[in-house]
Design an enzyme around this catalytic site. Structure first.
Site, PDB file in Angstrom:
ATOM      1  CD  GLU A 137      -2.910  -0.994   2.400  1.00  0.00           C
ATOM      2  OE1 GLU A 137      -4.104  -1.250   2.211  1.00  0.00           O
ATOM      3  OE2 GLU A 137      -2.453  -0.722   3.524  1.00  0.00           O
ATOM      4  CB  CYS A 142       3.237   7.550   3.036  1.00  0.00           C
ATOM      5  SG  CYS A 142       3.728   6.398   4.302  1.00  0.00           S
ATOM      6  CB  CYS A 153       7.792  -5.058   8.490  1.00  0.00           C
ATOM      7  SG  CYS A 153       9.084  -4.258   9.464  1.00  0.00           S
ATOM      8  CB  CYS A 211       6.716  -2.214  15.983  1.00  0.00           C
ATOM      9  SG  CYS A 211       8.381  -1.748  15.502  1.00  0.00           S
ATOM     10  CB  CYS A 241       3.427  -1.399  13.508  1.00  0.00           C
ATOM     11  SG  CYS A 241       3.505  -1.012  11.756  1.00  0.00           S
ATOM     12  CB  CYS A 253       1.406   6.180  11.580  1.00  0.00           C
ATOM     13  SG  CYS A 253       2.049   7.684  10.949  1.00  0.00           S
TER      14      CYS A 253
HETATM   15  N1  SAH Z   1       9.877   0.713   9.734  1.00  0.00           N
HETATM   16  C1  SAH Z   1      10.066   2.121   9.680  1.00  0.00           C
HETATM   17  C2  SAH Z   1       9.107   2.776   8.708  1.00  0.00           C
HETATM   18  C3  SAH Z   1       7.660   2.800   9.173  1.00  0.00           C
HETATM   19  S1  SAH Z   1       7.266   4.433   9.505  1.00  0.00           S
HETATM   20  C4  SAH Z   1       9.966   2.702  11.082  1.00  0.00           C
HETATM   21  O1  SAH Z   1       9.685   1.959  12.007  1.00  0.00           O
HETATM   22  O2  SAH Z   1      10.246   3.892  11.269  1.00  0.00           O
HETATM   23  C5  SAH Z   1       5.747   4.353  10.274  1.00  0.00           C
HETATM   24  C6  SAH Z   1       5.730   5.118  11.564  1.00  0.00           C
HETATM   25  O3  SAH Z   1       4.438   4.939  12.193  1.00  0.00           O
HETATM   26  C7  SAH Z   1       6.748   4.591  12.543  1.00  0.00           C
HETATM   27  O4  SAH Z   1       7.218   5.622  13.347  1.00  0.00           O
HETATM   28  C8  SAH Z   1       5.910   3.644  13.346  1.00  0.00           C
HETATM   29  O5  SAH Z   1       6.505   3.291  14.562  1.00  0.00           O
HETATM   30  C9  SAH Z   1       4.640   4.433  13.500  1.00  0.00           C
HETATM   31  N2  SAH Z   1       3.474   3.614  13.859  1.00  0.00           N
HETATM   32  C10 SAH Z   1       3.310   2.297  13.635  1.00  0.00           C
HETATM   33  N3  SAH Z   1       2.122   1.897  14.092  1.00  0.00           N
HETATM   34  C11 SAH Z   1       1.523   2.983  14.613  1.00  0.00           C
HETATM   35  C12 SAH Z   1       0.255   3.207  15.207  1.00  0.00           C
HETATM   36  N4  SAH Z   1      -0.611   2.206  15.344  1.00  0.00           N
HETATM   37  N5  SAH Z   1      -0.040   4.464  15.618  1.00  0.00           N
HETATM   38  C13 SAH Z   1       0.832   5.477  15.444  1.00  0.00           C
HETATM   39  N6  SAH Z   1       2.029   5.310  14.876  1.00  0.00           N
HETATM   40  C14 SAH Z   1       2.380   4.088  14.465  1.00  0.00           C
END
Ligand code: SAH
Length: 339
Positions: free
Chosen positions: A91, A104, A111, A115, A118, A331
């Site tokens: 996406e 984006c 991945c 985390c 996420c 995000c």
């Molecule tokens: N893998 C990279 C790129 C992803 S960026 C990274 O971790 O930075 C996406 C951003 O959104 C990251 O900062 C991630 O931690 C954040 N993110 C992921 N899930 C989220 C959520 N449910 N709510 C808010 N931010 C989130």
């Protein structure tokens, strides 16, 4: 076997032309046709000699992403679901604002960093995207929407630094004046904190901006929500950023998602302030976007209290307004089912 021409940086294409004893300037012309004139048919590249065109036709092809779905949020954010040639899916999200339009991009199918908050990594990693698949997200969306994309963030599905060389090649095509001609300062690479690749990215001096997903200044909490912290602990991460990042032109951005009753409150804010003291950085606060799982959205009071602590300490921060939540484009909500 034919090669996907959009996997080639200009230097690589020149290298190929040199090997074949062909005029090097043709490589730049081809870049102009593809990325500036948006022509993906060698027969239409009329200023390229016929015999060169024949060679290109025999050796290269143009890949294309299949648009499987397009959703437009009430706030005009758009989410595109793309099908890849092997049945995988990714996406991308286009976020229009009055003065700019940010794209984006995804860098991987799935991945591996899992985390906990996420969705993108909930089924693990399937594979890396090729440079062409990264570039094609941009081309498909710009062709479809006709909007001028001004900024690129590698904040979609995947960990860009885990697909290092392909992401770097894509960046080179984005910034190449004969390519998409974007300024490197308008490209941000976001990482969950993969230390060796952060060092390598800074060594390459591409001029792109670096964002680091921090989410907690407490190492134990961070390990619980971001398993990457076990291998690359917070203290080491900050040490690396202080050392390798000190000559960077732009401040490093720390992303900090606010989770209700977990990483908010005065103490958590004070810990963050102590951790980042003396660094040339800014903090991007992201109120947690609900996904499946154990996390809670922060209350308004929690958000306000956290902001005021940072403000009083003189830290530069922004509070990210979540866009596209109604279409799960915010995000951490990106999740493309793959076969
Ligand atoms: N893998 C990279 C790129 C992803 S960026 C990274 O971790 O930075 C996406 C951003 O959104 C990251 O900062 C991630 O931690 C954040 N993110 C992921 N899930 C989220 C959520 N449910 N709510 C808010 N931010 C989130």
């Amino acid at each position: 076997m034919k090669k996907d021409i959009k996997n080639f940086t200009l230097e690589e294409l020149k290298g190929y032309f040199k090997e074949k004893n062909l005029p090097l300037y043709c490589a730049a012309q081809i870049f102009g046709w593809i990325y500036s004139k948006r022509i993906e048919d060698f027969n239409l590249m009329t200023d390229i000699a016929k015999d060169v065109r024949v060679l290109l036709l025999e050796n290269f092809y143009f890949s294309k992403l299949k648009i499987e779905n397009r959703e437009i949020s009430s706030d005009k954010t758009e989410k595109l679901l793309f099908g890849l040639s092997d049945g995988a899916a990714i996406e991308s999200v286009l976020i229009p604002e009055p003065e700019r339009a940010t794209l984006c991009l995804s860098s991987q199918v799935g991945c591996k960093y899992s985390c906990k908050f996420c969705s993108s990594g909930s089924r693990g990693l399937k594979r890396n995207l090729t440079p062409a698949e990264i570039i094609n997200q941009y081309l498909a969306i710009s062709d479809l929407t006709r909007k001028k994309i001004t900024n690129i963030v590698f904040m979609g599905i995947g960990e860009p630094l885990d697909n290092f060389e392909n992401v770097v090649k894509a960046i080179k095509i984005f910034v190449q004046p004969k390519g998409l001609n974007l300024s490197a300062s308008r490209i941000s690479v976001s990482t969950c904190g993969v230390i060796p690749q952060i060092e390598e990215l800074l060594r390459r001096k591409l001029g792109v901006k670096l964002s680091v997903s921090l989410h907690s200044a407490d190492s134990d909490i961070r390990s619980k929500i971001m398993p990457v912290n076990v291998k690359y602990p917070l203290v080491e991460l900050i040490k690396t950023l202080k050392k390798s990042g000190k000559n960077e032109k732009y401040p490093i951005t720390f992303e900090y998602a606010l989770f209700g009753s977990l990483n908010t409150g005065k103490l958590a804010a004070q810990q963050l302030i102590r951790l980042l003291k003396g660094m040339n950085c800014k903090i991007n606060l992201i109120p947690y976007n609900a996904t499946q799982g154990i996390f809670k959205e922060p209350t308004k009071t929690e958000v306000e209290e956290f902001c005021s602590e940072l403000k009083n300490a003189g830290l530069f921060y922004t509070l990210r307004k979540s866009r596209g939540q109604d279409i799960h484009a915010a995000c951490g909500q990106l999740y493309a089912l793959w076969k």
